[in-house]
Scaffold this motif. Structure first.
Motif, short mmCIF file in Angstrom:
data_model
loop_
_atom_site.label_atom_id
_atom_site.label_comp_id
_atom_site.label_asym_id
_atom_site.label_seq_id
_atom_site.Cartn_x
_atom_site.Cartn_y
_atom_site.Cartn_z
N ASP A 42 -48.50 52.75 -64.62
CA ASP A 42 -47.74 52.68 -65.88
C ASP A 42 -47.51 51.22 -66.29
O ASP A 42 -47.63 50.88 -67.47
CB ASP A 42 -46.40 53.39 -65.76
CG ASP A 42 -46.53 54.90 -65.67
OD1 ASP A 42 -47.63 55.43 -65.96
OD2 ASP A 42 -45.53 55.55 -65.31
N ALA A 43 -47.18 50.38 -65.32
CA ALA A 43 -46.95 48.96 -65.62
C ALA A 43 -48.22 48.28 -66.10
O ALA A 43 -48.18 47.47 -67.03
CB ALA A 43 -46.39 48.25 -64.39
N MET A 44 -49.34 48.61 -65.49
CA MET A 44 -50.61 48.00 -65.93
C MET A 44 -50.96 48.45 -67.35
O MET A 44 -51.45 47.66 -68.15
CB MET A 44 -51.75 48.37 -64.96
CG MET A 44 -51.69 47.62 -63.64
SD MET A 44 -51.70 45.82 -63.82
CE MET A 44 -53.25 45.54 -64.64
N MET A 45 -50.68 49.70 -67.66
CA MET A 45 -50.95 50.18 -69.02
C MET A 45 -50.04 49.48 -70.02
O MET A 45 -50.48 49.11 -71.10
CB MET A 45 -50.79 51.70 -69.08
CG MET A 45 -51.88 52.43 -68.31
SD MET A 45 -51.71 54.21 -68.34
CE MET A 45 -52.04 54.55 -70.05
N LYS A 46 -48.77 49.30 -69.66
CA LYS A 46 -47.85 48.58 -70.55
C LYS A 46 -48.29 47.14 -70.72
O LYS A 46 -48.21 46.59 -71.82
CB LYS A 46 -46.42 48.64 -70.01
CG LYS A 46 -45.74 49.94 -70.26
CD LYS A 46 -44.28 49.85 -69.89
CE LYS A 46 -43.57 51.14 -70.20
NZ LYS A 46 -43.29 51.33 -71.59
N ALA A 47 -48.72 46.52 -69.64
CA ALA A 47 -49.19 45.12 -69.71
C ALA A 47 -50.42 45.04 -70.63
O ALA A 47 -50.54 44.12 -71.45
CB ALA A 47 -49.52 44.59 -68.33
N ARG A 94 -50.64 42.92 -74.10
CA ARG A 94 -51.42 41.72 -73.79
C ARG A 94 -51.35 40.66 -74.89
O ARG A 94 -51.44 39.48 -74.60
CB ARG A 94 -52.86 42.07 -73.46
CG ARG A 94 -53.66 42.64 -74.60
CD ARG A 94 -55.00 43.18 -74.10
NE ARG A 94 -55.81 43.73 -75.16
CZ ARG A 94 -55.69 44.96 -75.65
NH1 ARG A 94 -54.77 45.78 -75.15
NH2 ARG A 94 -56.45 45.38 -76.63
N ALA A 95 -51.16 41.06 -76.13
CA ALA A 95 -51.06 40.09 -77.22
C ALA A 95 -49.80 39.23 -77.11
O ALA A 95 -49.78 38.11 -77.62
CB ALA A 95 -51.08 40.81 -78.57
N TRP A 146 -45.26 37.77 -65.12
CA TRP A 146 -45.17 38.57 -66.35
C TRP A 146 -45.39 40.06 -66.03
O TRP A 146 -44.62 40.92 -66.47
CB TRP A 146 -46.20 38.06 -67.35
CG TRP A 146 -46.21 38.73 -68.67
CD1 TRP A 146 -45.28 38.64 -69.67
CD2 TRP A 146 -47.23 39.61 -69.17
NE1 TRP A 146 -45.66 39.40 -70.75
CE2 TRP A 146 -46.85 40.00 -70.48
CE3 TRP A 146 -48.43 40.09 -68.65
CZ2 TRP A 146 -47.63 40.86 -71.25
CZ3 TRP A 146 -49.20 40.94 -69.43
CH2 TRP A 146 -48.80 41.32 -70.72
N THR A 147 -46.42 40.36 -65.23
CA THR A 147 -46.70 41.76 -64.90
C THR A 147 -45.65 42.33 -63.96
O THR A 147 -45.29 43.50 -64.07
CB THR A 147 -48.11 41.93 -64.30
OG1 THR A 147 -48.26 41.06 -63.18
CG2 THR A 147 -49.19 41.65 -65.33
N PHE A 148 -45.13 41.51 -63.03
CA PHE A 148 -44.07 41.98 -62.15
C PHE A 148 -42.82 42.33 -62.95
O PHE A 148 -42.12 43.29 -62.65
CB PHE A 148 -43.73 40.93 -61.09
CG PHE A 148 -44.58 41.03 -59.84
CD1 PHE A 148 -45.95 41.16 -59.91
CD2 PHE A 148 -43.99 40.96 -58.60
CE1 PHE A 148 -46.73 41.25 -58.77
CE2 PHE A 148 -44.75 41.04 -57.45
CZ PHE A 148 -46.12 41.19 -57.53
N MET A 149 -42.53 41.53 -63.97
CA MET A 149 -41.37 41.79 -64.81
C MET A 149 -41.55 43.12 -65.55
O MET A 149 -40.62 43.92 -65.66
CB MET A 149 -41.15 40.66 -65.81
CG MET A 149 -39.93 40.85 -66.68
SD MET A 149 -39.69 39.51 -67.84
CE MET A 149 -41.11 39.71 -68.90
#
Length: 85
Positions: free
Chosen positions: A27-32, A36-37, A48-51
């Motif tokens: 889910d986090a990767m999809m949100k990232a 991405r913009a 950024w991705t950990f947040m």
């Protein structure tokens, strides 16, 4: 791509459950990816991705807590309605 194992490990420390950790990391990767913009080149992508992952975890916890509270309140209201008068 090198971030994915680190995200999974972080998710496991938050959830304590490998299956939930996999779902959370995905889910986090999809949100990232969707956000991405908004990523600023030259900044720490791992942070950024950990947040994003941490925020996703806390959002799910809040939703779960609210749902539990609502279920408990509904059960209490129902028990009042079924008491003999």
């Amino acid at each position: 791509v090198q971030l994915i194992p680190h995200l999974h490990a972080f998710a496991r420390t938050l959830t304590g459950d490998p299956t939930a950790a996999d779902d959370l990391a995905q889910d986090a990767m999809m949100k990232a990816w969707d956000a991405r913009a908004s990523y600023q080149m030259g900044t720490n992508m791992k942070a950024w991705t950990f947040m994003i992952l941490r925020n996703q975890f806390y959002s799910e916890k809040r939703r779960s807590w609210r749902q539990t509270q609502l279920d408990q309140e509904a059960a209490e209201l129902e028990s009042f309605d079924t008491k003999p008068r």
